[in-house]
Design a protein around this motif. Structure first.
Motif, PDB file in Angstrom:
ATOM      1  N   PRO A  74       0.793  -1.227   0.000  1.00  0.00           N
ATOM      2  CA  PRO A  74       0.000   0.000   0.000  1.00  0.00           C
ATOM      3  C   PRO A  74       0.829   1.282   0.000  1.00  0.00           C
ATOM      4  CG  PRO A  74      -0.055  -1.037   2.167  1.00  0.00           C
ATOM      5  CD  PRO A  74       0.647  -1.990   1.251  1.00  0.00           C
ATOM      6  N   PHE A  75       2.135   1.165   0.085  1.00  0.00           N
ATOM      7  CA  PHE A  75       3.000   2.347   0.059  1.00  0.00           C
ATOM      8  C   PHE A  75       3.892   2.374  -1.185  1.00  0.00           C
ATOM      9  CE2 PHE A  75       2.565   1.857   4.848  1.00  0.00           C
ATOM     10  CZ  PHE A  75       1.563   2.815   4.940  1.00  0.00           C
ATOM     11  N   LEU A  93     -12.601   0.830  -9.383  1.00  0.00           N
ATOM     12  CA  LEU A  93     -12.481   0.324  -8.023  1.00  0.00           C
ATOM     13  C   LEU A  93     -13.769   0.540  -7.250  1.00  0.00           C
ATOM     14  CD1 LEU A  93      -8.938   1.680  -7.057  1.00  0.00           C
ATOM     15  CD2 LEU A  93      -9.523  -0.687  -7.608  1.00  0.00           C
ATOM     16  N   PRO A  94     -14.097  -0.367  -6.313  1.00  0.00           N
ATOM     17  CA  PRO A  94     -15.229  -0.124  -5.412  1.00  0.00           C
ATOM     18  C   PRO A  94     -14.999   1.151  -4.604  1.00  0.00           C
ATOM     19  CG  PRO A  94     -14.445  -2.392  -5.233  1.00  0.00           C
ATOM     20  CD  PRO A  94     -13.435  -1.652  -6.038  1.00  0.00           C
ATOM     21  N   PRO A  95     -16.056   1.768  -4.075  1.00  0.00           N
ATOM     22  CA  PRO A  95     -15.910   3.092  -3.438  1.00  0.00           C
ATOM     23  C   PRO A  95     -14.867   3.147  -2.331  1.00  0.00           C
ATOM     24  CG  PRO A  95     -18.226   2.579  -3.797  1.00  0.00           C
ATOM     25  CD  PRO A  95     -17.471   1.353  -4.171  1.00  0.00           C
ATOM     26  N   ARG A  96     -14.884   2.206  -1.388  1.00  0.00           N
ATOM     27  CA  ARG A  96     -13.936   2.292  -0.275  1.00  0.00           C
ATOM     28  C   ARG A  96     -12.515   2.032  -0.742  1.00  0.00           C
ATOM     29  NH1 ARG A  96     -18.069  -0.587   2.177  1.00  0.00           N
ATOM     30  NH2 ARG A  96     -16.872  -2.518   2.414  1.00  0.00           N
ATOM     31  N   ALA A  97     -12.351   1.136  -1.702  1.00  0.00           N
ATOM     32  CA  ALA A  97     -11.020   0.884  -2.258  1.00  0.00           C
ATOM     33  C   ALA A  97     -10.508   2.113  -2.996  1.00  0.00           C
ATOM     34  CB  ALA A  97     -11.055  -0.321  -3.195  1.00  0.00           C
ATOM     35  N   ALA A  98     -11.399   2.781  -3.737  1.00  0.00           N
ATOM     36  CA  ALA A  98     -10.999   3.994  -4.444  1.00  0.00           C
ATOM     37  C   ALA A  98     -10.589   5.082  -3.471  1.00  0.00           C
ATOM     38  CB  ALA A  98     -12.140   4.474  -5.337  1.00  0.00           C
ATOM     39  N   GLY A  99     -11.329   5.220  -2.375  1.00  0.00           N
ATOM     40  CA  GLY A  99     -10.992   6.228  -1.376  1.00  0.00           C
ATOM     41  C   GLY A  99      -9.645   5.968  -0.730  1.00  0.00           C
ATOM     42  N   MET A 100      -9.372   4.700  -0.406  1.00  0.00           N
ATOM     43  CA  MET A 100      -8.081   4.366   0.211  1.00  0.00           C
ATOM     44  C   MET A 100      -6.944   4.604  -0.767  1.00  0.00           C
ATOM     45  SD  MET A 100      -6.476   3.412   2.914  1.00  0.00           S
ATOM     46  CE  MET A 100      -7.811   2.788   3.948  1.00  0.00           C
ATOM     47  N   ALA A 101      -7.137   4.198  -2.028  1.00  0.00           N
ATOM     48  CA  ALA A 101      -6.093   4.410  -3.030  1.00  0.00           C
ATOM     49  C   ALA A 101      -5.815   5.891  -3.224  1.00  0.00           C
ATOM     50  CB  ALA A 101      -6.501   3.766  -4.352  1.00  0.00           C
ATOM     51  N   GLY A 102      -6.864   6.692  -3.217  1.00  0.00           N
ATOM     52  CA  GLY A 102      -6.675   8.132  -3.365  1.00  0.00           C
ATOM     53  C   GLY A 102      -5.915   8.732  -2.194  1.00  0.00           C
ATOM     54  N   LEU A 103      -6.236   8.289  -0.970  1.00  0.00           N
ATOM     55  CA  LEU A 103      -5.532   8.774   0.215  1.00  0.00           C
ATOM     56  C   LEU A 103      -4.045   8.440   0.135  1.00  0.00           C
ATOM     57  CD1 LEU A 103      -5.403   9.787   3.213  1.00  0.00           C
ATOM     58  CD2 LEU A 103      -5.859   7.405   3.864  1.00  0.00           C
ATOM     59  N   LEU A 104      -3.735   7.198  -0.195  1.00  0.00           N
ATOM     60  CA  LEU A 104      -2.340   6.768  -0.205  1.00  0.00           C
ATOM     61  C   LEU A 104      -1.568   7.395  -1.361  1.00  0.00           C
ATOM     62  CD1 LEU A 104      -2.968   3.025   0.688  1.00  0.00           C
ATOM     63  CD2 LEU A 104      -1.956   4.766   2.169  1.00  0.00           C
ATOM     64  N   ALA A 105      -2.224   7.580  -2.504  1.00  0.00           N
ATOM     65  CA  ALA A 105      -1.553   8.218  -3.641  1.00  0.00           C
ATOM     66  C   ALA A 105      -1.244   9.679  -3.365  1.00  0.00           C
ATOM     67  CB  ALA A 105      -2.417   8.095  -4.899  1.00  0.00           C
ATOM     68  N   ASP A 139       3.555  12.829  15.178  1.00  0.00           N
ATOM     69  CA  ASP A 139       3.377  13.878  14.162  1.00  0.00           C
ATOM     70  C   ASP A 139       2.008  13.701  13.505  1.00  0.00           C
ATOM     71  OD1 ASP A 139       3.423  15.638  12.040  1.00  0.00           O
ATOM     72  OD2 ASP A 139       5.457  15.109  11.406  1.00  0.00           O
ATOM     73  N   ARG A 140       0.996  14.393  14.007  1.00  0.00           N
ATOM     74  CA  ARG A 140      -0.366  14.211  13.501  1.00  0.00           C
ATOM     75  C   ARG A 140      -0.515  14.720  12.076  1.00  0.00           C
ATOM     76  NH1 ARG A 140      -4.050  12.318  16.765  1.00  0.00           N
ATOM     77  NH2 ARG A 140      -3.570  12.098  18.971  1.00  0.00           N
ATOM     78  N   ALA A 141       0.304  15.656  11.683  1.00  0.00           N
ATOM     79  CA  ALA A 141       0.187  16.213  10.336  1.00  0.00           C
ATOM     80  C   ALA A 141       0.816  15.310   9.280  1.00  0.00           C
ATOM     81  CB  ALA A 141       0.824  17.599  10.283  1.00  0.00           C
ATOM     82  N   ALA A 142       1.961  14.702   9.605  1.00  0.00           N
ATOM     83  CA  ALA A 142       2.700  13.947   8.590  1.00  0.00           C
ATOM     84  C   ALA A 142       3.093  12.547   9.059  1.00  0.00           C
ATOM     85  CB  ALA A 142       3.956  14.710   8.179  1.00  0.00           C
ATOM     86  N   GLY A 143       2.468  12.043  10.105  1.00  0.00           N
ATOM     87  CA  GLY A 143       2.853  10.743  10.646  1.00  0.00           C
ATOM     88  C   GLY A 143       2.705   9.610   9.649  1.00  0.00           C
ATOM     89  N   LEU A 144       1.578   9.599   8.908  1.00  0.00           N
ATOM     90  CA  LEU A 144       1.375   8.539   7.921  1.00  0.00           C
ATOM     91  C   LEU A 144       2.406   8.637   6.808  1.00  0.00           C
ATOM     92  CD1 LEU A 144      -0.083   6.195   6.642  1.00  0.00           C
ATOM     93  CD2 LEU A 144      -1.830   7.787   5.790  1.00  0.00           C
ATOM     94  N   ALA A 145       2.697   9.844   6.352  1.00  0.00           N
ATOM     95  CA  ALA A 145       3.691  10.022   5.290  1.00  0.00           C
ATOM     96  C   ALA A 145       5.077   9.595   5.770  1.00  0.00           C
ATOM     97  CB  ALA A 145       3.713  11.475   4.833  1.00  0.00           C
ATOM     98  N   ARG A 146       5.363   9.755   7.056  1.00  0.00           N
ATOM     99  CA  ARG A 146       6.651   9.307   7.595  1.00  0.00           C
ATOM    100  C   ARG A 146       6.697   7.793   7.755  1.00  0.00           C
ATOM    101  NH1 ARG A 146       9.576  13.567   8.929  1.00  0.00           N
ATOM    102  NH2 ARG A 146       8.576  15.509   9.598  1.00  0.00           N
TER     103      ARG A 146
END
Length: 558
Positions: A74-75, A93-105, A139-146
């Protein structure tokens, strides 16, 4: 409650027509190499999408590859970017899969940030990595990106309990479906398979169904449930009928399994050589003595060691039957190909129909030899039978599987002054072991860390070429001669051998080491004629393509 392999709900993906696999293998033979190598998978998907809207089968296959790749990793930023563009042009993509892909992209690239994960990775400092993760989780702003570039390293920290705690600290920053996905992967890699199955059961299969099925198949196989493993593998393969590894793996799981026969007298010799690694060689031999060797000959060669190797070998002799243990000590180091040829020429080894070479830092499974011999019997024209090579340390990532050739125009030359034509596809170095390379098929070459050579192929193609002293490419060059003589290698990835130190080719760092590798690559290129180089890649890809299509026909009927 663990996941039910018979009820994994994978949302339908765009499907190419039933003849697509045969057509694409014939038109684009590299398709048969692997569907697991991320760079090749993206390249194939991009190539198919570039054919335009008038090729719906191409578009469907490309979308399936991209959806799979982004579930498996996923990264994977390049795959996510290509998936996002494809989804924007024609949503599938199904709706939830599309949303997750958009978030990660949409995660920002932090390579130029003050805290560079790449610098931490390069340092190899586990304490520094743990500190980076602790800070990033706040880091709440960039924790996932890190976390994104560091997740793989987190899963490979030596202390699994510490690593799991570091991952848990990110829970408040991540969408619950993503956190569940990451904790499930961690469990698959580092925790008992039953725990992993329980976590896989919690995944939102609209988003992660393909990953859940593949990972469940791996865990069920580890628990000895081949029927469940096959059901889960087929669930993923039905969604991706053109996926090479899922096809080969499903075929493997559908095969009946019987206990392999131990080596009989005269059937096999196991040969090892070493130079100045007394302690490691001792551990290797001690482990080897505990495996099922049947009546195989064990031949060891001290390749000019100046450490305690001679005394160690003298003491180790008692661990093996006296009439089946042969020890040779040379006064000087004659290199890897020379050592192998010396062992091959010993009368006790000459009398055997197969010769297994094992590195002095390799630790095979208990029944490794009997299983390789069984595969050799299944493929009587094999020149060598090899296996999956994995790291010694958890999570035992892949070091190598089967080696096959790219067409010359797809290779990336390493030397401007040399006409390079031999470009080997390494499908899995550093990849997690989810059993997607646990299949058997013919190939160009296998790892020299552990391979079983056929005496008849040795007589036809000859031994190792001492021009490749002290090492590098001597295995590949011999396998090439064997292939051209009509004895291709066979890879059996259901047999795994743990390798303590890793590939010497991959470890080359100093100027002298790199120069040695490049020098032997030049020798390899000039040892193979243009006509043979052209024949090699064409016949190699045709061979694995035929094998894939034959097995796909069987799997389609399951």
């Amino acid at each position: 409650m663990p996941i039910d392999p018979h009820r994994i709900a994978i949302p339908p993906l765009p499907q190419p027509g039933p003849q697509f696999l045969a057509g694409i293998v014939n038109a684009l033979p590299i398709w048969a190499l692997t569907s697991q190598q991320p760079e090749l998978r993206r390249s194939l998907a991009g190539l198919l999408l570039a054919q335009g809207p008038n090729q719906p089968d191409f578009a469907a296959a490309a979308k399936g590859l991209l959806a799979y790749g982004c579930q498996f990793d996923p990264f994977d930023a390049p795959s996510l970017a290509l998936l996002a563009r494809t989804q924007a042009e024609a949503p599938f993509l199904p709706p939830r899969a599309a949303g997750m892909a958009g978030l990660l992209a949409g995660l920002p690239n932090l390579d130029n940030d003050d805290i560079s994960f790449e610098a931490i990775r390069a340092s190899g400092d586990d304490e520094l990595l743990a500190r980076y993760l602790e800070v990033s989780a706040r880091d709440r702003a960039a924790g996932l990106a890190r976390l994104a570039p560091a997740f793989g390293a987190l899963c490979r920290l030596p202390d699994a309990e510490q690593a799991e705690g570091l991952l848990a600290a990110f829970a408040p920053l991540l969408p619950p479906p993503l956190f569940a996905r990451l904790t499930a992967e961690f469990a698959v890699l580092r925790l008992p398979p039953q725990v992993a199955l329980d976590r896989l059961a919690t995944l939102d299969t609209e988003i992660w169904g393909l990953f859940a099925a593949v990972a469940a198949s791996h865990c069920l196989d580890r628990l000895g449930d081949r029927g469940g493993a096959l059901a889960a593998c087929l669930a993923a393969r039905r969604a991706l009928p053109c996926h090479v590894n899922l096809t080969l793996r499903a075929f493997e799981l559908a095969r009946p399994v019987s206990a392999p026969l131990p080596a009989k007298a005269g059937e096999a010799a196991v040969c090892l050589y070493s130079l100045n690694k007394a302690e490691l060689f001792h551990d290797c031999l001690q482990h080897l003595a505990q495996t099922d060797l049947g009546e195989a000959i064990i031949a060891v060669l001290d390749n000019g060691s100046t450490d305690a190797t001679p005394d160690m070998l003298a003491g180790m002799a008692g661990r093996f039957p006296a009439d089946r243990f042969v020890s040779v000590r040379l006064p000087v180091n004659i290199g890897a190909p020379g050592a192998r040829n010396w062992l091959l020429a010993l009368p006790e080894v000459v009398a055997c129909r197969h010769v297994a070479f094992l590195d002095d830092d390799a630790f095979p499974e208990t029944d490794w030899l009997s299983r390789l011999l069984a595969t050799a019997r299944d493929y009587p024209a094999s020149g060598a039978v090899g296996c999956a090579i994995t790291d010694m340390d958890a999570p035992r990532d892949h070091q190598s599987a089967d080696f096959n050739l790219f067409p010359p125009d797809m290779g990336q030359p390493s030397m401007a002054e040399v006409k390079e034509r031999l470009f080997v596809c390494e499908p899995c170095r550093g990849a997690p072991d989810l059993s997607l390379f646990a299949y058997a098929r013919p190939c160009l070459s296998v790892s020299g860390c552990c391979h079983l050579l056929s005496r008849q192929a040795l007589e036809k193609a000859g031994p190792f070429d001492i021009r490749f002293n002290p090492t590098q490419f001597d295995d590949l060059e011999r396998d090439i001669r064997s292939f051209l003589a009509g004895y291709p290698c066979v890879y059996d990835g259901t047999v795994r051998v743990a390798h303590k130190q890793g590939s010497s080719l991959a470890k080359a760092q100093t100027q002298a080491q790199v120069s040695q590798v490049l020098g032997n690559k030049i020798k390899l290129e000039y040892a193979v004629s243009d006509a043979d180089a052209d024949r090699l890649w064409r016949e190699n890809l045709a061979l694995i393509g035929r094998d894939l299509l034959e097995k796909a026909n069987v799997v389609d009927g399951l």
